[in-house]
Design a protein around this motif. Structure first.
Motif, PDB file in Angstrom:
ATOM      1  N   MET A 195       2.521   9.457  -5.676  1.00 10.26           N
ATOM      2  CA  MET A 195       2.867  10.884  -5.113  1.00 10.26           C
ATOM      3  C   MET A 195       4.209  11.220  -6.031  1.00 10.26           C
ATOM      4  O   MET A 195       4.413  12.626  -5.884  1.00 10.26           O
ATOM      5  N   LEU A 245       0.265  19.273  -4.370  1.00  6.59           N
ATOM      6  CA  LEU A 245      -0.321  18.087  -3.453  1.00  6.59           C
ATOM      7  C   LEU A 245      -1.545  18.218  -2.866  1.00  6.59           C
ATOM      8  O   LEU A 245      -2.198  17.336  -2.913  1.00  6.59           O
ATOM      9  N   LEU A 246      -1.714  19.454  -2.516  1.00  5.74           N
ATOM     10  CA  LEU A 246      -3.047  19.599  -2.058  1.00  5.74           C
ATOM     11  C   LEU A 246      -4.222  19.502  -3.030  1.00  5.74           C
ATOM     12  O   LEU A 246      -5.337  18.804  -2.790  1.00  5.74           O
ATOM     13  N   LEU A 287       5.519  15.314  -6.208  1.00  2.00           N
ATOM     14  CA  LEU A 287       6.855  15.750  -5.018  1.00  2.00           C
ATOM     15  C   LEU A 287       7.652  16.276  -6.087  1.00  2.00           C
ATOM     16  O   LEU A 287       8.260  17.255  -5.654  1.00  2.00           O
ATOM     17  N   TYR A 307      -4.699  15.469  -3.394  1.00  2.00           N
ATOM     18  CA  TYR A 307      -5.367  14.882  -2.389  1.00  2.00           C
ATOM     19  C   TYR A 307      -6.871  15.446  -2.408  1.00  2.00           C
ATOM     20  O   TYR A 307      -7.758  14.545  -2.255  1.00  2.00           O
ATOM     21  N   PHE A 308      -7.246  16.724  -2.457  1.00  2.00           N
ATOM     22  CA  PHE A 308      -8.468  17.248  -2.344  1.00  2.00           C
ATOM     23  C   PHE A 308      -9.003  18.077  -3.433  1.00  2.00           C
ATOM     24  O   PHE A 308     -10.274  18.480  -3.090  1.00  2.00           O
ATOM     25  N   HIS A 342       1.070  -1.305  -0.029  1.00  2.72           N
ATOM     26  CA  HIS A 342      -0.158   0.030   0.068  1.00  2.72           C
ATOM     27  C   HIS A 342       1.024   1.271  -0.003  1.00  2.72           C
ATOM     28  O   HIS A 342       0.592   2.141  -0.773  1.00  2.72           O
ATOM     29  N   ALA A 343       1.917   1.142   0.829  1.00  4.67           N
ATOM     30  CA  ALA A 343       2.757   2.398   0.943  1.00  4.67           C
ATOM     31  C   ALA A 343       3.525   2.548  -0.556  1.00  4.67           C
ATOM     32  O   ALA A 343       3.649   3.641  -0.880  1.00  4.67           O
ATOM     33  N   LEU A 349       3.447  23.727  -2.312  1.00  3.63           N
ATOM     34  CA  LEU A 349       2.719  22.414  -2.020  1.00  3.63           C
ATOM     35  C   LEU A 349       1.315  22.413  -2.502  1.00  3.63           C
ATOM     36  O   LEU A 349       0.712  21.366  -2.468  1.00  3.63           O
ATOM     37  N   ALA A 351       1.007   4.131  -2.939  1.00  4.28           N
ATOM     38  CA  ALA A 351       1.108   5.509  -2.558  1.00  4.28           C
ATOM     39  C   ALA A 351       2.184   6.271  -3.031  1.00  4.28           C
ATOM     40  O   ALA A 351       1.788   7.552  -3.302  1.00  4.28           O
ATOM     41  N   LEU A 352       3.315   5.948  -2.790  1.00  5.83           N
ATOM     42  CA  LEU A 352       4.419   6.500  -3.231  1.00  5.83           C
ATOM     43  C   LEU A 352       4.734   6.700  -4.779  1.00  5.83           C
ATOM     44  O   LEU A 352       4.805   7.865  -5.226  1.00  5.83           O
ATOM     45  N   VAL A 374       6.605  19.642  -6.885  1.00  4.75           N
ATOM     46  CA  VAL A 374       6.898  20.432  -5.643  1.00  4.75           C
ATOM     47  C   VAL A 374       8.417  20.820  -5.581  1.00  4.75           C
ATOM     48  O   VAL A 374       8.643  22.083  -5.351  1.00  4.75           O
ATOM     49  N   PHE A 375       9.275  19.839  -5.779  1.00  2.00           N
ATOM     50  CA  PHE A 375      10.716  20.225  -5.838  1.00  2.00           C
ATOM     51  C   PHE A 375      11.052  21.555  -6.704  1.00  2.00           C
ATOM     52  O   PHE A 375      11.955  22.456  -6.311  1.00  2.00           O
TER      53      PHE A 375
END
Lengths: 173, 155
Positions: A48, A134-135, A52, A138-139, A40-41, A131, A44-45, A55-56
């Motif tokens: 993401m 990323l927001l 990410l 997710y949302f 699962h991790a 960020l 998810a990674l 974001v960088f």
């Protein structure tokens, strides 16, 4: 501050070590469950990673464009609406951990920076431009935009409230 | 020509410095990101999504309070709060509670309170954090209500 920096630096690794220990216990008791959690991790990674990367890139761009010291110096200057808006913009654009900004803010407070401006700056840090992807991830866009607008509005409101409280406690003293 | 080369060299140096600095920031956040990913995945596997919802879902107000309290005592990069919030939301926790958690994570800082008090004064630090705590509840409630009011699909 050095002590705190060191503490928070170790804290991160302690946190990861604790989680690893939890996995070890879990693997010993129920290996299949630990493997499912790892899968699962990993999933998810993988979702993401592109976010990410974005974001960088955004963090590099902001770092190149903004000079934190100059930004903070601007904060110490004007009062009134312009000062509040500047504090709002500076808070949104500021990067790094919050405790890195305390010494600079303390210096500016000593040079006459208002309570309201400091409060607006600290609250506005809740909006993290780099960020935002990323927001969104997710949302969703609508949620991210509405939340960011409210955070900006409440940053200004926090300045107003802090100024009022500060005045009333000063007059009571 | 020589000046052009020098300016280009300065710019390259600035970009490299910035890349290194951001890389360092990312490297510092890495144990937290990895830890949060692993922890939320373990929790997700150990507990059924309904159990998360049961921990919260009793009352909207209590959910928001619990989310705010959790975010206030949490320390770590905001990125971690998005991760945790996203997982909690996927697990069925109300958007109100998740928003409260995400907002208080970055506006209220019980862990940083001593440092804030040291530099900006005890009265300022305590009052600001209390105000931010109350505002978190308002921001979370207003965000959810606004999305509902506009008929936007909730995340």
């Amino acid at each position: 501050m050095k002590r705190q920096d060191a503490k928070s630096g170790y804290g991160r690794w302690w946190f990861l070590a604790t989680v690893a220990a939890l996995y070890t216990v879990c693997a010993a008791l129920a290996p299949e469950l630990a493997l499912r959690a790892l899968a699962h991790a990993w999933q998810a990674l993988r979702h993401m990673l592109p976010v990410l990367a974005l974001v960088f890139v955004l963090m590099v761009v902001f770092d190149l464009v903004l000079n934190p010291r100059r930004l903070a110096q601007q904060l110490g200057r004007p009062g009134g609406a312009r000062g509040w808006l500047l504090a709002l913009a500076a808070g949104i654009l500021s990067a790094g951990p919050i405790y890195a900004w305390y010494p600079l803010l303390a210096e500016l407070r000593g040079k006459g920076m208002r309570v309201s401006t400091a409060a607006v700056f600290l609250y506005a840090r809740a909006i993290k431009l780099p960020l935002l992807p990323l927001l969104f991830h997710y949302f969703g866009t609508a949620y991210s935009v509405v939340l960011s607008l409210y955070l900006a509005g409440f940053a200004l409101l926090s300045g107003l409230v802090m100024e009022r409280i500060s005045r009333s406690t000063e007059s009571a003293d | 020509m020589h000046e052009d080369n020098s300016a280009a060299g300065d710019e390259t140096h600035r970009i490299l410095t910035s890349l290194k600095k951001t890389g360092r920031t990312f490297a510092q956040a890495l144990p937290v990101i990895a830890g949060m990913l692993l922890l939320t995945s373990l929790a997700h596997t150990l507990f059924a999504p309904q159990q998360f919802a049961r921990l919260f879902g009793r009352h909207d107000g209590l959910d928001a309070l619990l989310g705010t309290a959790l975010g206030s005592i949490a320390a770590g990069p905001p990125l971690a709060s998005y991760l945790l919030g996203g997982e909690l939301r996927a697990g069925g926790v109300s958007l109100l509670a998740v928003t409260a958690l995400v907002v208080s994570w970055v506006t209220v800082g019980l862990v940083q309170l001593p440092a804030e008090a040291l530099f900006l004064g005890r009265r300022f630090a305590i009052t600001r954090n209390l105000v931010a705590f109350v505002f978190t509840l308002a921001v979370a409630w207003l965000t959810v209500q606004t999305l509902r009011g506009f008929g936007a699909s909730l995340p």
